[in-house]
Design a protein around this motif. Structure first.
Motif, PDB file in Angstrom:
ATOM      1  N   TYR B  36      -4.533  -4.841  -6.409  1.00 38.47           N
ATOM      2  CA  TYR B  36      -3.160  -4.418  -6.627  1.00 38.47           C
ATOM      3  C   TYR B  36      -2.692  -4.949  -7.979  1.00 38.47           C
ATOM      4  N   GLN B  38       0.873  -5.952 -10.025  1.00 42.24           N
ATOM      5  CA  GLN B  38       2.272  -6.264  -9.758  1.00 42.24           C
ATOM      6  C   GLN B  38       2.967  -6.617 -11.064  1.00 42.24           C
ATOM      7  N   ARG B  41       8.833  -8.975 -10.833  1.00 43.92           N
ATOM      8  CA  ARG B  41       9.951  -8.657  -9.938  1.00 43.92           C
ATOM      9  C   ARG B  41       9.831  -7.275  -9.294  1.00 43.92           C
ATOM     10  N   LYS B  42       8.596  -6.788  -9.147  1.00 47.16           N
ATOM     11  CA  LYS B  42       8.351  -5.508  -8.483  1.00 47.16           C
ATOM     12  C   LYS B  42       7.376  -5.731  -7.329  1.00 47.16           C
ATOM     13  N   GLY B  43       7.244  -4.737  -6.455  1.00 44.13           N
ATOM     14  CA  GLY B  43       6.252  -4.810  -5.391  1.00 44.13           C
ATOM     15  C   GLY B  43       4.861  -4.493  -5.905  1.00 44.13           C
ATOM     16  N   PRO B  44       3.810  -4.941  -5.226  1.00 43.17           N
ATOM     17  CA  PRO B  44       2.434  -4.632  -5.638  1.00 43.17           C
ATOM     18  C   PRO B  44       2.144  -3.132  -5.537  1.00 43.17           C
ATOM     19  N   LEU B  46      -1.087  -0.350  -5.531  1.00 47.68           N
ATOM     20  CA  LEU B  46      -2.534  -0.264  -5.332  1.00 47.68           C
ATOM     21  C   LEU B  46      -3.227   0.372  -6.534  1.00 47.68           C
ATOM     22  N   TYR B  49      -9.528   0.678  -4.258  1.00 47.31           N
ATOM     23  CA  TYR B  49      -9.816   0.423  -2.846  1.00 47.31           C
ATOM     24  C   TYR B  49     -11.311   0.646  -2.650  1.00 47.31           C
ATOM     25  N   LEU B  88      -3.691  -8.747  -8.276  1.00 43.20           N
ATOM     26  CA  LEU B  88      -3.927  -9.388  -6.985  1.00 43.20           C
ATOM     27  C   LEU B  88      -5.125  -8.746  -6.305  1.00 43.20           C
ATOM     28  N   GLY B 100      -4.889  -5.008  10.639  1.00 44.81           N
ATOM     29  CA  GLY B 100      -3.863  -4.561   9.710  1.00 44.81           C
ATOM     30  C   GLY B 100      -3.535  -5.542   8.610  1.00 44.81           C
ATOM     31  N   LYS B 101      -3.903  -6.788   8.788  1.00 47.94           N
ATOM     32  CA  LYS B 101      -3.460  -7.852   7.903  1.00 47.94           C
ATOM     33  C   LYS B 101      -4.255  -7.880   6.600  1.00 47.94           C
ATOM     34  N   LEU B 102      -3.554  -7.872   5.478  1.00 45.65           N
ATOM     35  CA  LEU B 102      -4.183  -8.076   4.177  1.00 45.65           C
ATOM     36  C   LEU B 102      -4.115  -9.559   3.830  1.00 45.65           C
ATOM     37  N   PHE B 104      -4.430 -11.948   0.604  1.00 47.59           N
ATOM     38  CA  PHE B 104      -4.367 -11.832  -0.847  1.00 47.59           C
ATOM     39  C   PHE B 104      -4.875 -13.086  -1.539  1.00 47.59           C
ATOM     40  N   GLY B 105      -5.374 -12.892  -2.761  1.00 45.66           N
ATOM     41  CA  GLY B 105      -5.605 -14.007  -3.660  1.00 45.66           C
ATOM     42  C   GLY B 105      -4.283 -14.412  -4.300  1.00 45.66           C
ATOM     43  N   GLN B 106      -4.353 -15.458  -5.104  1.00 40.56           N
ATOM     44  CA  GLN B 106      -3.143 -16.000  -5.730  1.00 40.56           C
ATOM     45  C   GLN B 106      -2.592 -15.077  -6.817  1.00 40.56           C
TER      46      GLN B 106
END
Lengths: 115, 114
Positions: B36, B38, B41-44, B46, B49, B88, B100-102, B104-106
């Motif tokens: 992803y 980012q 101040r925005k959402g990730p 994609l 994949y 990310l 369902g759970k992602l 994430f790395g830092q």
């Protein structure tokens, strides 16, 4: 715009107050996820729904946090008795289950500041 | 120890450079791997994949997964200033209760300067 929307975008509150955030997923998506992201970190999973059923909840989610998706469409995340450590970006994502990729699309987030 | 490790950088490169980003992970149940992007101040958003091991290319972006080494990479060719963002990596299981759970790395902060 047919993406994931979140409201409010910013929320400033005092310690001890309750706050509620709303997420509207992409219309045909049946899965909805909540994540929390603190500065300099990747998002951390909180919980997710398939339709109105809450299928998983992170152990990180204290009893002060509750999420609902009453009609399988929008979702709310409530934090009771907020603490300064709750300050973070709260991200919502949605996906369509049944597809191999089940790609999660994220909203813009709600930034919470607890004073 | 975190399930997914990612060097936070920051990484600064000149325009046109090839950028290499990577993550390592410890959970052998991860089967789906994502990158992803980012912006501040925005959402990730994609980017790529990948399922299981192998390579995938999309324009200037190439994702590689090596499950035997538990190592994934993202390469950006001909980097542009507009690529400046946090990248990310994210992973998830193929099934089971945590499907369902992602995780994430830092995130790696990338700056491409003109």
């Amino acid at each position: 715009d047919t993406g994931v929307s979140q409201d409010p975008r910013h929320k400033i509150t005092k310690r001890g107050q309750n706050v509620t955030f709303r997420c509207d997923p992409i219309s045909e998506h049946n899965r909805l996820y909540w994540y929390r992201q603190t500065l300099g970190q990747g998002p951390e999973f909180l919980t997710y729904f398939q339709n109105e059923a809450q299928l998983e909840k992170s152990r990180l989610l204290s009893d002060r946090f509750s999420a609902e998706r009453p009609k399988g469409s929008f979702s709310t995340l409530e934090i009771q008795r907020t603490e300064q450590g709750d300050s973070a970006m709260y991200l919502c994502a949605s996906s369509l289950a049944g597809l191999r990729t089940d790609t999660q699309y994220f909203g813009p987030g709600t930034r919470l500041t607890v004073l | 120890q975190k399930e997914v490790e990612q060097d936070p950088g920051p990484l600064s490169v000149p325009e046109g450079a090839i950028v290499s980003l990577n993550c390592t992970y410890s959970n052998s149940a991860f089967q789906y791997f994502m990158w992803y992007r980012q912006y501040s101040r925005k959402g990730p958003e994609l980017l790529m994949y990948t399922y299981s091991s192998g390579n995938k290319e999309d324009g200037r972006f190439t994702a590689q997964v090596d499950k035997s080494s538990k190592y994934i990479s993202l390469f950006i060719r001909d980097s542009q200033p507009s690529d400046s963002a946090t990248y990310l990596c994210a992973m998830k299981n193929a099934g089971g209760t945590s499907y369902g759970k992602l995780t994430f790395g830092q995130g790696t902060i990338l700056t491409v300067h003109p």
